[in-house]
Scaffold this motif. Sequence first.
Motif, PDB file in Angstrom:
ATOM      1  N   SER A  54       0.850  -1.193   0.000  1.00  0.00           N
ATOM      2  CA  SER A  54       0.000   0.000   0.000  1.00  0.00           C
ATOM      3  C   SER A  54       0.880   1.236   0.000  1.00  0.00           C
ATOM      4  CB  SER A  54      -0.940   0.023   1.214  1.00  0.00           C
ATOM      5  OG  SER A  54      -0.201   0.187   2.414  1.00  0.00           O
ATOM      6  N   VAL A  55       0.302   2.351  -0.417  1.00  0.00           N
ATOM      7  CA  VAL A  55       0.956   3.651  -0.360  1.00  0.00           C
ATOM      8  C   VAL A  55      -0.015   4.609   0.308  1.00  0.00           C
ATOM      9  CG1 VAL A  55       2.032   5.522  -1.662  1.00  0.00           C
ATOM     10  CG2 VAL A  55       2.193   3.172  -2.503  1.00  0.00           C
ATOM     11  N   ASP A  56       0.391   5.185   1.438  1.00  0.00           N
ATOM     12  CA  ASP A  56      -0.496   6.109   2.144  1.00  0.00           C
ATOM     13  C   ASP A  56      -0.686   7.388   1.336  1.00  0.00           C
ATOM     14  OD1 ASP A  56      -0.792   4.326   4.128  1.00  0.00           O
ATOM     15  OD2 ASP A  56       0.473   5.342   5.581  1.00  0.00           O
ATOM     16  N   ASP A  57      -1.569   8.265   1.843  1.00  0.00           N
ATOM     17  CA  ASP A  57      -1.862   9.490   1.122  1.00  0.00           C
ATOM     18  C   ASP A  57      -0.596  10.303   0.877  1.00  0.00           C
ATOM     19  OD1 ASP A  57      -1.922   9.818   3.927  1.00  0.00           O
ATOM     20  OD2 ASP A  57      -2.720  11.828   3.665  1.00  0.00           O
ATOM     21  N   ILE A  58      -0.524  10.898  -0.310  1.00  0.00           N
ATOM     22  CA  ILE A  58       0.651  11.656  -0.737  1.00  0.00           C
ATOM     23  C   ILE A  58       0.225  13.101  -0.990  1.00  0.00           C
ATOM     24  CG2 ILE A  58       2.497  11.836  -2.449  1.00  0.00           C
ATOM     25  CD1 ILE A  58       1.996   8.882  -3.136  1.00  0.00           C
ATOM     26  N   LYS A 101      13.748   5.082   3.194  1.00  0.00           N
ATOM     27  CA  LYS A 101      14.376   4.243   4.211  1.00  0.00           C
ATOM     28  C   LYS A 101      13.299   3.541   5.021  1.00  0.00           C
ATOM     29  CE  LYS A 101      14.925   7.902   7.689  1.00  0.00           C
ATOM     30  NZ  LYS A 101      15.887   8.611   8.565  1.00  0.00           N
ATOM     31  N   VAL A 102      13.650   2.397   5.588  1.00  0.00           N
ATOM     32  CA  VAL A 102      12.721   1.635   6.418  1.00  0.00           C
ATOM     33  C   VAL A 102      12.607   2.322   7.773  1.00  0.00           C
ATOM     34  CG1 VAL A 102      12.305  -0.573   7.557  1.00  0.00           C
ATOM     35  CG2 VAL A 102      13.273  -0.524   5.242  1.00  0.00           C
ATOM     36  N   THR A 103      11.370   2.636   8.162  1.00  0.00           N
ATOM     37  CA  THR A 103      11.148   3.271   9.466  1.00  0.00           C
ATOM     38  C   THR A 103      10.621   2.288  10.502  1.00  0.00           C
ATOM     39  OG1 THR A 103       8.990   3.991   8.626  1.00  0.00           O
ATOM     40  CG2 THR A 103      10.782   5.592   8.576  1.00  0.00           C
ATOM     41  N   SER A 109       6.301  -7.495   6.877  1.00  0.00           N
ATOM     42  CA  SER A 109       6.060  -6.228   6.189  1.00  0.00           C
ATOM     43  C   SER A 109       6.946  -5.132   6.765  1.00  0.00           C
ATOM     44  CB  SER A 109       4.582  -5.819   6.301  1.00  0.00           C
ATOM     45  OG  SER A 109       4.243  -5.561   7.648  1.00  0.00           O
ATOM     46  N   MET A 110       7.084  -4.067   6.003  1.00  0.00           N
ATOM     47  CA  MET A 110       7.905  -2.927   6.403  1.00  0.00           C
ATOM     48  C   MET A 110       7.228  -1.629   6.010  1.00  0.00           C
ATOM     49  SD  MET A 110      11.375  -4.451   4.829  1.00  0.00           S
ATOM     50  CE  MET A 110      10.331  -5.333   3.666  1.00  0.00           C
ATOM     51  N   GLU A 111       7.413  -0.598   6.840  1.00  0.00           N
ATOM     52  CA  GLU A 111       6.961   0.746   6.490  1.00  0.00           C
ATOM     53  C   GLU A 111       8.165   1.513   5.968  1.00  0.00           C
ATOM     54  OE1 GLU A 111       4.341   3.799   8.897  1.00  0.00           O
ATOM     55  OE2 GLU A 111       6.461   4.159   9.319  1.00  0.00           O
ATOM     56  N   ALA A 163       5.898  10.780   1.860  1.00  0.00           N
ATOM     57  CA  ALA A 163       4.923   9.690   1.762  1.00  0.00           C
ATOM     58  C   ALA A 163       5.424   8.477   2.539  1.00  0.00           C
ATOM     59  CB  ALA A 163       4.691   9.309   0.302  1.00  0.00           C
ATOM     60  N   PHE A 164       4.515   7.549   2.756  1.00  0.00           N
ATOM     61  CA  PHE A 164       4.852   6.294   3.431  1.00  0.00           C
ATOM     62  C   PHE A 164       4.264   5.139   2.628  1.00  0.00           C
ATOM     63  CE2 PHE A 164       5.144   9.431   6.758  1.00  0.00           C
ATOM     64  CZ  PHE A 164       6.263   9.036   7.470  1.00  0.00           C
ATOM     65  N   SER A 165       5.101   4.117   2.397  1.00  0.00           N
ATOM     66  CA  SER A 165       4.662   2.910   1.686  1.00  0.00           C
ATOM     67  C   SER A 165       4.796   1.708   2.612  1.00  0.00           C
ATOM     68  CB  SER A 165       5.512   2.661   0.440  1.00  0.00           C
ATOM     69  OG  SER A 165       5.276   3.629  -0.544  1.00  0.00           O
ATOM     70  N   THR A 166       4.007   0.694   2.347  1.00  0.00           N
ATOM     71  CA  THR A 166       4.144  -0.583   3.046  1.00  0.00           C
ATOM     72  C   THR A 166       4.527  -1.640   2.018  1.00  0.00           C
ATOM     73  OG1 THR A 166       2.488   0.027   4.687  1.00  0.00           O
ATOM     74  CG2 THR A 166       3.020  -2.320   4.479  1.00  0.00           C
ATOM     75  N   PHE A 167       5.625  -2.364   2.294  1.00  0.00           N
ATOM     76  CA  PHE A 167       6.077  -3.438   1.413  1.00  0.00           C
ATOM     77  C   PHE A 167       6.050  -4.750   2.178  1.00  0.00           C
ATOM     78  CE2 PHE A 167       7.430  -0.002  -1.147  1.00  0.00           C
ATOM     79  CZ  PHE A 167       7.670  -0.492  -2.424  1.00  0.00           C
ATOM     80  N   VAL A 168       5.775  -5.819   1.464  1.00  0.00           N
ATOM     81  CA  VAL A 168       5.773  -7.138   2.078  1.00  0.00           C
ATOM     82  C   VAL A 168       6.819  -7.998   1.368  1.00  0.00           C
ATOM     83  CG1 VAL A 168       3.368  -7.053   2.814  1.00  0.00           C
ATOM     84  CG2 VAL A 168       3.920  -7.935   0.552  1.00  0.00           C
ATOM     85  N   ALA A 169       7.399  -8.901   2.153  1.00  0.00           N
ATOM     86  CA  ALA A 169       8.391  -9.813   1.588  1.00  0.00           C
ATOM     87  C   ALA A 169       7.691 -10.849   0.732  1.00  0.00           C
ATOM     88  CB  ALA A 169       9.178 -10.490   2.706  1.00  0.00           C
TER      89      ALA A 169
END
Length: 510
Positions: free
Chosen positions: A56-60, A77-79, A85-87, A108-114
Motif C-alpha cells: 500500500s501507499v499512504d496518502d501523498i 528508508k525503512v522506518t 512487512s515494512m513501512e 509519503a509512506f509505503s508498506t512493502f511485504v516480503a
Amino acid sequence: MERLAAPGEVRMSQAIQPAHANARGELSAGQLLKWIDTTACLAAEKHAGVSCVTASVDDIQFEETVKVGQVITIKAKVTRAFSTSMEISIKVIVQDTLMDIEKLVSVAFSTFVAKPVGKEKPACGEEEGTVATRGTAVQSIELVLPPHANHHGNTFGGQIMAWMETVATISASRLCKGHPFLKSVDMFKFRGPSTVGDRLVFNSIVNNTFQTCVEVGVRVEAFNCQEWSEGRGRHINSAFLIYNAVDDKEELIIFPRIEPISKDDFRRYRGAIARKRIRLGRKYVISHKEEVPLCIQWDESKQASLSNGNVEAFRKLAAKRGWEVISSSKKIKIYTLEQQDVLSVWVEKHVKSPANLAYCLLSDFTKRPLWDPHYMFCEVIDRVNENDQIYYIICSEVNGDKPKDFIVLVSRRKPLKDGNTYMVAAKSIILPSVPPSPQYIRSEVICAGFLIEAIDSTSCTVSYLNQMSASILPYFAGNLGGWSKSIEEAAASCIKFIENATDDGPVSGL
C-alpha cells in the motif's frame, strides 16, 4: 557537496527531461509515482535481503511542482519493520541547479511485504449548477509487458500507479476547461499482484467536487488469459486522487458541483465527503506547525481602530467564498474553508428564539461556560465601552496538555438601519497587565465570533465562525477527521441554552 546516503537509506536522483513532463512542462505525477515506488522497493529489499512487493501507499501530498531542467532526489528508508512487512518513509526534494535552491516536493509512506521464496506465479490461461458524473467515466486497458515488470515478473507498483494517474487525469479534465494537476493521493491500496501477460482494466470516475478540487476514484482489475475469456477479473488496486486545475492565467478553477443520481453515485459522493474530513484532520491537525503569534498589543489610545479592525476582519471571513459542507443535520450544519495553509470553520444553527435575545446571550462571554464544554472560566477584565470588552478565558486541557488561556477583545455590532444581522467579533490581544502563567498555555484566537440573523420575530440563524490557530486546532481535531462530534454537541448545547432563556430582566455585561 551533498552527503552520501545514510545506512539503510536509498537515494535516487533524476534530471527532469521533456519526456518526463506533461503538457504544462512539469514533471508528470505518474512518472514521479513510478520513481517513488522503485526507490521504496529498493530500500525494502536492502533491509529485508529478499524480494519485496508493494502492499500500500499512504496518502501523498504534492507541495511543489517540478519543471523540466530541475533535479529531484528521492530518499527512502525503512522506518518500521514487522515479521513480513515494512513501512518505508519517502521524501522527495527538488533542486534548481541555477538558483541553488532546494524545496520539499512530497513526503509519503509505503508498506512493502516480503515475497515468499519459491512462490509460483499464476499460470496464464440534475440540480441547477450541478453536473452528473456519467460523463467523467473513463476506461482504459494496458497489457503488462516485460518492461513493465520487476525482476520477479510482477508489474511495477509504480507503473500501475502511473497508469491510474493517467486515467484519473482524463476524468478530472472532463469537468474543467483547463489543466488538471494531481494535488494529493488518498492511499493506493494494492490488493493483489499482476504479472507479465495480464490485461489491466482501469476505470475512473469523479466522486465529488469541493470548490477548487475534485476527487477521482480509480479501480484496477487484472485478467490473465483464462479470466479474460471468461470476463472474470481480479480487483488488484484502488485509489482516490485529488486534483486542482488552473486556467490559462494559472488561476485555480472552481469545479462544478456534482449531482449524484444512482445509488452508487450517492455511495461515492458520501464517501468522498468522509475522506475529505479525514484529509482535513491529517493536514491541519496531525501535522500542523505552530504559527508566529498574530495578536497585537492593546493600546487604549487606538481602541477605536482596534475594535473596528476586529469587526472588519470577522466580516471579511464571513464574506469569503468557497465554504464546503462537511456535516449537515436538521438544525446544525458545519462548513470548512481551505485557503492555502489556513483552515476556517463555520457552524450554522437554526434557533427558535428572537435574534436580539440570542445576540444578548452570545455577546456576553461570561455566559459561555454555561453551554460550551471547552470553556472552564471567563471573566471581564476591562469594559472598554458599550460595544467592546476584554475577557480572560480559560479553556479545558486537550491531548494531555495544560489548560489554555486567552486574552480576547470582543466587539459587537447591532444591525444597521433596515438590517437584520447582529455581529459579535473576537480576537486575541496582548495585555501587559495579564502576563502568561506557568499553569496555562497562553493561546490565540486569530479571528472568530457569531453572526445572528433574524428569520422572523421568533427565530433566527446563529453562525459561529473561527479561523483556526495552532492552539485552537486540537479542539476541532476529531470533528475534522470525522471520529468525534464535539462541535455538533456544543452547537446543540448552544441552541438549548438560547431557547430555554427568557428575555425578562437585564442581561449581565450589556
